[in-house]
Design a protein around this motif. Structure first.
Motif, PDB file in Angstrom:
ATOM      1  N   LEU A  51      42.309  54.026  41.571  1.00  0.00           N
ATOM      2  CA  LEU A  51      41.109  53.999  42.424  1.00  0.00           C
ATOM      3  C   LEU A  51      40.541  55.423  42.540  1.00  0.00           C
ATOM      4  N   MET A  63      27.817  52.219  45.398  1.00  0.00           N
ATOM      5  CA  MET A  63      28.662  51.631  46.452  1.00  0.00           C
ATOM      6  C   MET A  63      29.473  52.720  47.173  1.00  0.00           C
ATOM      7  N   ARG A  73      41.900  51.535  51.871  1.00  0.00           N
ATOM      8  CA  ARG A  73      42.341  50.796  50.670  1.00  0.00           C
ATOM      9  C   ARG A  73      43.735  51.253  50.244  1.00  0.00           C
ATOM     10  N   TYR A  93      36.178  28.363  41.649  1.00  0.00           N
ATOM     11  CA  TYR A  93      34.793  27.898  41.785  1.00  0.00           C
ATOM     12  C   TYR A  93      34.365  27.289  40.450  1.00  0.00           C
ATOM     13  N   ASP A 149      36.995  39.894  50.565  1.00  0.00           N
ATOM     14  CA  ASP A 149      35.898  40.761  50.185  1.00  0.00           C
ATOM     15  C   ASP A 149      35.183  41.296  51.433  1.00  0.00           C
ATOM     16  N   VAL A 153      40.366  46.392  51.361  1.00  0.00           N
ATOM     17  CA  VAL A 153      41.674  46.013  50.817  1.00  0.00           C
ATOM     18  C   VAL A 153      41.498  45.827  49.311  1.00  0.00           C
ATOM     19  N   LEU A 154      42.426  46.354  48.517  1.00  0.00           N
ATOM     20  CA  LEU A 154      42.354  46.189  47.058  1.00  0.00           C
ATOM     21  C   LEU A 154      42.922  44.815  46.707  1.00  0.00           C
ATOM     22  N   SER A 157      44.627  44.160  43.303  1.00  0.00           N
ATOM     23  CA  SER A 157      45.936  44.811  43.170  1.00  0.00           C
ATOM     24  C   SER A 157      47.011  43.980  43.865  1.00  0.00           C
ATOM     25  N   LEU A 172      39.198  41.669  35.746  1.00  0.00           N
ATOM     26  CA  LEU A 172      39.370  40.515  36.637  1.00  0.00           C
ATOM     27  C   LEU A 172      40.816  40.050  36.662  1.00  0.00           C
ATOM     28  N   HIS A 182      37.709  32.301  39.965  1.00  0.00           N
ATOM     29  CA  HIS A 182      38.275  31.969  41.272  1.00  0.00           C
ATOM     30  C   HIS A 182      38.089  33.147  42.224  1.00  0.00           C
ATOM     31  N   PHE A 219      32.184  48.987  30.044  1.00  0.00           N
ATOM     32  CA  PHE A 219      33.608  49.335  30.087  1.00  0.00           C
ATOM     33  C   PHE A 219      33.854  50.606  29.279  1.00  0.00           C
ATOM     34  N   ALA A 233      26.591  44.792  39.380  1.00  0.00           N
ATOM     35  CA  ALA A 233      26.324  45.840  40.378  1.00  0.00           C
ATOM     36  C   ALA A 233      24.831  46.139  40.473  1.00  0.00           C
ATOM     37  N   LEU A 236      23.199  43.082  42.330  1.00  0.00           N
ATOM     38  CA  LEU A 236      23.691  42.724  43.667  1.00  0.00           C
ATOM     39  C   LEU A 236      23.829  43.907  44.615  1.00  0.00           C
ATOM     40  N   GLU A 237      24.207  45.054  44.068  1.00  0.00           N
ATOM     41  CA  GLU A 237      24.566  46.181  44.938  1.00  0.00           C
ATOM     42  C   GLU A 237      23.520  47.284  44.966  1.00  0.00           C
ATOM     43  N   CYS A 261      31.370  38.771  30.823  1.00  0.00           N
ATOM     44  CA  CYS A 261      32.736  39.180  30.457  1.00  0.00           C
ATOM     45  C   CYS A 261      33.771  38.131  30.852  1.00  0.00           C
TER      46      CYS A 261
HETATM   47  C1  B12 Z   1      33.327  46.479  44.390  1.00  0.00           C
HETATM   48  C2  B12 Z   1      33.470  45.113  43.791  1.00  0.00           C
HETATM   49  C3  B12 Z   1      32.696  44.823  42.687  1.00  0.00           C
HETATM   50  C4  B12 Z   1      31.908  45.877  41.928  1.00  0.00           C
HETATM   51  C5  B12 Z   1      32.883  46.714  41.077  1.00  0.00           C
HETATM   52  C6  B12 Z   1      33.827  45.831  40.250  1.00  0.00           C
HETATM   53  C7  B12 Z   1      35.074  46.528  39.727  1.00  0.00           C
HETATM   54  N1  B12 Z   1      35.548  46.085  38.582  1.00  0.00           N
HETATM   55  O1  B12 Z   1      35.603  47.395  40.369  1.00  0.00           O
HETATM   56  C8  B12 Z   1      30.896  45.002  41.127  1.00  0.00           C
HETATM   57  C9  B12 Z   1      29.626  44.837  41.944  1.00  0.00           C
HETATM   58  C10 B12 Z   1      30.539  45.496  39.744  1.00  0.00           C
HETATM   59  C11 B12 Z   1      31.633  43.668  41.115  1.00  0.00           C
HETATM   60  C12 B12 Z   1      31.374  42.693  40.191  1.00  0.00           C
HETATM   61  C13 B12 Z   1      32.037  41.478  40.164  1.00  0.00           C
HETATM   62  N2  B12 Z   1      32.861  40.992  41.095  1.00  0.00           N
HETATM   63 CO1  B12 Z   1      33.536  42.034  42.564  1.00  0.00          CO
HETATM   64  N3  B12 Z   1      34.388  42.954  43.929  1.00  0.00           N
HETATM   65  C14 B12 Z   1      34.367  44.181  44.359  1.00  0.00           C
HETATM   66  C15 B12 Z   1      35.351  44.408  45.508  1.00  0.00           C
HETATM   67  C16 B12 Z   1      34.586  44.371  46.829  1.00  0.00           C
HETATM   68  C17 B12 Z   1      36.163  45.705  45.405  1.00  0.00           C
HETATM   69  C18 B12 Z   1      36.724  45.978  43.995  1.00  0.00           C
HETATM   70  C19 B12 Z   1      37.287  47.374  43.908  1.00  0.00           C
HETATM   71  O2  B12 Z   1      37.968  47.826  44.808  1.00  0.00           O
HETATM   72  N4  B12 Z   1      36.999  48.067  42.801  1.00  0.00           N
HETATM   73  C20 B12 Z   1      37.519  49.390  42.574  1.00  0.00           C
HETATM   74  C21 B12 Z   1      38.360  49.351  41.310  1.00  0.00           C
HETATM   75  C22 B12 Z   1      38.969  50.703  41.051  1.00  0.00           C
HETATM   76  O3  B12 Z   1      39.343  48.433  41.590  1.00  0.00           O
HETATM   77  P1  B12 Z   1      39.722  47.198  40.656  1.00  0.00           P
HETATM   78  O4  B12 Z   1      38.778  47.032  39.518  1.00  0.00           O
HETATM   79  O5  B12 Z   1      39.966  46.005  41.526  1.00  0.00           O
HETATM   80  O6  B12 Z   1      41.059  47.709  40.012  1.00  0.00           O
HETATM   81  C23 B12 Z   1      42.223  47.890  40.787  1.00  0.00           C
HETATM   82  C24 B12 Z   1      43.341  46.971  40.366  1.00  0.00           C
HETATM   83  O7  B12 Z   1      42.858  45.870  39.651  1.00  0.00           O
HETATM   84  C25 B12 Z   1      44.326  47.862  39.643  1.00  0.00           C
HETATM   85  N5  B12 Z   1      44.341  47.823  38.191  1.00  0.00           N
HETATM   86  C26 B12 Z   1      43.390  47.485  37.336  1.00  0.00           C
HETATM   87  N6  B12 Z   1      43.853  47.586  36.079  1.00  0.00           N
HETATM   88  C27 B12 Z   1      45.122  48.028  36.155  1.00  0.00           C
HETATM   89  C28 B12 Z   1      46.045  48.338  35.163  1.00  0.00           C
HETATM   90  C29 B12 Z   1      47.302  48.822  35.543  1.00  0.00           C
HETATM   91  C30 B12 Z   1      48.277  49.177  34.477  1.00  0.00           C
HETATM   92  C31 B12 Z   1      47.609  48.975  36.926  1.00  0.00           C
HETATM   93  C32 B12 Z   1      48.934  49.480  37.360  1.00  0.00           C
HETATM   94  C33 B12 Z   1      46.673  48.661  37.906  1.00  0.00           C
HETATM   95  C34 B12 Z   1      45.446  48.180  37.492  1.00  0.00           C
HETATM   96  O8  B12 Z   1      44.030  49.190  40.023  1.00  0.00           O
HETATM   97  C35 B12 Z   1      42.692  49.308  40.483  1.00  0.00           C
HETATM   98  C36 B12 Z   1      42.629  50.198  41.697  1.00  0.00           C
HETATM   99  O9  B12 Z   1      43.464  49.680  42.663  1.00  0.00           O
HETATM  100  C37 B12 Z   1      36.304  43.162  45.365  1.00  0.00           C
HETATM  101  C38 B12 Z   1      36.879  42.615  46.678  1.00  0.00           C
HETATM  102  C39 B12 Z   1      38.012  43.496  47.166  1.00  0.00           C
HETATM  103  N7  B12 Z   1      37.932  43.886  48.424  1.00  0.00           N
HETATM  104  O10 B12 Z   1      38.899  43.819  46.426  1.00  0.00           O
HETATM  105  C40 B12 Z   1      35.393  42.123  44.670  1.00  0.00           C
HETATM  106  C41 B12 Z   1      36.021  41.211  43.586  1.00  0.00           C
HETATM  107  C42 B12 Z   1      36.863  42.091  42.704  1.00  0.00           C
HETATM  108  N8  B12 Z   1      34.872  40.746  42.829  1.00  0.00           N
HETATM  109  C43 B12 Z   1      34.980  39.552  42.439  1.00  0.00           C
HETATM  110  C44 B12 Z   1      34.031  38.904  41.612  1.00  0.00           C
HETATM  111  C45 B12 Z   1      34.097  37.379  41.525  1.00  0.00           C
HETATM  112  C46 B12 Z   1      33.084  39.656  40.896  1.00  0.00           C
HETATM  113  C47 B12 Z   1      32.176  39.178  39.746  1.00  0.00           C
HETATM  114  C48 B12 Z   1      32.819  38.159  38.817  1.00  0.00           C
HETATM  115  C49 B12 Z   1      30.854  38.614  40.367  1.00  0.00           C
HETATM  116  C50 B12 Z   1      29.798  38.283  39.321  1.00  0.00           C
HETATM  117  N9  B12 Z   1      29.928  37.179  38.590  1.00  0.00           N
HETATM  118  O11 B12 Z   1      28.833  39.012  39.197  1.00  0.00           O
HETATM  119  C51 B12 Z   1      31.845  40.515  39.024  1.00  0.00           C
HETATM  120  C52 B12 Z   1      32.864  40.840  37.925  1.00  0.00           C
HETATM  121  C53 B12 Z   1      32.571  42.119  37.203  1.00  0.00           C
HETATM  122  C54 B12 Z   1      33.867  42.751  36.692  1.00  0.00           C
HETATM  123  N10 B12 Z   1      34.093  42.703  35.400  1.00  0.00           N
HETATM  124  O12 B12 Z   1      34.625  43.274  37.524  1.00  0.00           O
HETATM  125  C55 B12 Z   1      36.302  38.922  42.862  1.00  0.00           C
HETATM  126  C56 B12 Z   1      37.238  38.926  41.636  1.00  0.00           C
HETATM  127  C57 B12 Z   1      38.118  37.705  41.472  1.00  0.00           C
HETATM  128  C58 B12 Z   1      38.999  37.874  40.243  1.00  0.00           C
HETATM  129  N11 B12 Z   1      39.330  36.789  39.611  1.00  0.00           N
HETATM  130  O13 B12 Z   1      39.371  38.971  39.870  1.00  0.00           O
HETATM  131  C59 B12 Z   1      36.737  39.861  44.021  1.00  0.00           C
HETATM  132  C60 B12 Z   1      38.244  40.063  44.180  1.00  0.00           C
HETATM  133  C61 B12 Z   1      36.143  39.283  45.328  1.00  0.00           C
HETATM  134  C62 B12 Z   1      36.968  38.104  45.859  1.00  0.00           C
HETATM  135  N12 B12 Z   1      37.537  38.219  47.043  1.00  0.00           N
HETATM  136  O14 B12 Z   1      37.125  37.078  45.225  1.00  0.00           O
HETATM  137  N13 B12 Z   1      32.541  43.592  42.091  1.00  0.00           N
END
Ligand code: B12
Ligand code: SF4
Ligand code: SF4
Length: 344
Positions: A51, A63, A73, A93, A149, A153-154, A157, A172, A182, A219, A233, A236-237, A261
């Motif tokens: 993060l 954001m 987080r 869904y 959401d 909270v991550l 993760s 995802l 989902h 990506f 983003a 929506l954002e 994707c």
């Molecule tokens: C900000 C956000 C967005 C942003 C940024 C997305 C992103 N990839 O970060 C934007 C607006 C782009 C977005 C888009 C979407 N989002 Co959104 N979003 C969020 C939100 C509010 C926070 C995500 C976040 O913290 N991102 C910061 C990055 C750094 O975190 P991260 O990608 O989650 O990665 C973490 C872990 O996955 C982990 N990780 C990832 N890879 C690896 C690899 C290793 C080796 C390790 C150890 C860890 C690790 O480490 C990262 C940091 O902790 C969450 C809800 C929540 N509170 O978590 C919903 C959430 C992620 N979104 C969701 C959805 C549905 C979407 C969309 C599909 C909506 C759409 N159709 O347009 C798209 C998908 C785009 C995509 N490919 O991600 C769902 C995902 C469900 C799922 N199956 O994963 C969530 C969880 C909401 C929910 N409660 O259902 N989103």
């Protein structure tokens, strides 16, 4: 390849953990599980590092609230002081496309925007599960905070550490059987579940479809998303008056969110095929004429109980105008209106 069977009853769960999983399954969650925060701290720190690196690169785009909530987080007890464990659930869904695939006909919405607001639906369902378990075991004095959401909270993760799926190259959470269409719900609990992290192996293998087919190249690396380039983003954002004008950042005919994707992911194909003709209505209108004629007041009424409500009328209008410009027909907005009026 032999994928893990996450539906199997898990042996060795604590009574509270088992009761939560059973209640969640009865409520229609396709997968559930929890993890203790203290037992996860070593592996969770790797997620926090990711993060931090993501924020440093500016991949959060507009954001700023993600940066502001960084410390919360990184430490769930800052969100719910008594948190000892996190219980996560997945709710599917519809996998059927939402809107028009033919750009001449209209626009596209992300699938998750069908129906009423998921933040409330998933949280209400999860609260019912917890209430049921708390009432059945009053001595536990179970307390919780649900997050869908809605809190810093991550969620991905924690769902990953709880063993509900792996984090794909598209970022995802992917369930081996249900794919990624989902929602994730999480509840911070004031009780331990005696559960260490139980992450699932990553089954992406050598596949790179999501990375290659993202239209805006969002990506920079597998598993890392640059929100500055992501259509989801941007639509929506991003609250700016205009969307980026560079052709490589075109939002196409997406007016809210983007699913590309996920559409290309082999783990979603099975559900996509079987739900292609489901009877779940689109919910949001997608034809050019209806949308072009919609007033700001009409829009507010239509999105009132939907997750689309976070997209303000001006933002939606901006997205719609960009979609009209991007539509392959190259027909101007007036011509579109004119043509549809004539065909009535
Ligand atoms: C900000 C956000 C967005 C942003 C940024 C997305 C992103 N990839 O970060 C934007 C607006 C782009 C977005 C888009 C979407 N989002 Co959104 N979003 C969020 C939100 C509010 C926070 C995500 C976040 O913290 N991102 C910061 C990055 C750094 O975190 P991260 O990608 O989650 O990665 C973490 C872990 O996955 C982990 N990780 C990832 N890879 C690896 C690899 C290793 C080796 C390790 C150890 C860890 C690790 O480490 C990262 C940091 O902790 C969450 C809800 C929540 N509170 O978590 C919903 C959430 C992620 N979104 C969701 C959805 C549905 C979407 C969309 C599909 C909506 C759409 N159709 O347009 C798209 C998908 C785009 C995509 N490919 O991600 C769902 C995902 C469900 C799922 N199956 O994963 C969530 C969880 C909401 C929910 N409660 O259902 N989103
Ligand atoms: S949601 Fe669309 S734009 Fe964003 S990363 Fe996925 S395919 Fe690319
Ligand atoms: S499209 Fe391929 S690489 Fe991308 S998340 Fe799905 S399986 Fe993984």
């Amino acid at each position: 390849m032999a994928l893990p069977n996450t539906d199997a009853a898990k042996p060795g769960l604590s009574p509270l953990h088992a009761a939560l999983r059973e209640a969640a399954a009865r409520s229609g969650f396709i997968a559930s599980g929890g993890v203790d925060i203290s037992l996860a701290s070593a592996v969770f720190s790797e997620h926090v590092d990711r993060l931090d690196r993501w924020l440093e690169k500016g991949y959060h785009g507009t954001m700023e609230w993600i940066r502001r909530g960084r410390d919360r987080r990184a430490d769930p007890t800052q969100v719910f002081q008594d948190a000892q464990s996190i219980f996560c659930v997945l709710l599917p869904y519809s996998a059927k496309p939402h809107g028009r695939l033919d750009p001449n006909e209209g626009v596209r919405y992300a699938r998750y925007l069908k129906g009423s607001d998921y933040h409330e639906d998933v949280a209400a369902k999860l609260n019912r599960v917890l209430t049921e378990v708390a009432e059945a075991q009053p001595d536990l004095k179970l307390q919780w905070k649900t997050c869908v959401d809605t809190s810093a909270v991550l969620e991905r993760s924690w769902a990953y550490l709880a063993g509900l799926g792996w984090i794909g190259k598209n970022t995802l959470l992917i369930h081996p059987k249900w794919g990624s269409y989902h929602f994730i719900g999480a509840a911070l609990l004031n009780h331990a579940l005696d559960q260490a992290p139980n992450p699932m192996p990553n089954w992406c293998g050598s596949c790179e479809r999501c990375l290659k087919q993202c239209p805006t190249n969002a990506f920079p690396q597998a598993g890392i998303l640059d929100s500055n380039r992501c259509i989801s983003a941007l639509t929506l954002e991003n609250r700016s008056e205009t969307l980026p004008t560079q052709p490589e950042l075109s939002t196409g005919t997406w007016v809210a969110g983007c699913d590309i994707c996920q559409e290309v992911c082999p783990f979603n194909l099975k559900r996509s095929r079987s739900e292609m003709n489901d009877s779940i209505p689109d919910f949001h209108p997608s034809d050019w004429k209806t949308l072009m004629e919609e007033t700001e007041a009409d829009y507010r009424v239509r999105v009132k109980n939907s997750a689309l409500a976070r997209v303000k009328p001006q933002q939606f209008k901006r997205n719609l105008e960009a979609a009209a410009r991007n539509s392959q027909s190259q027909v101007s907005i007036e011509e579109k209106n004119h043509a549809s009026v004539k065909s009535e």
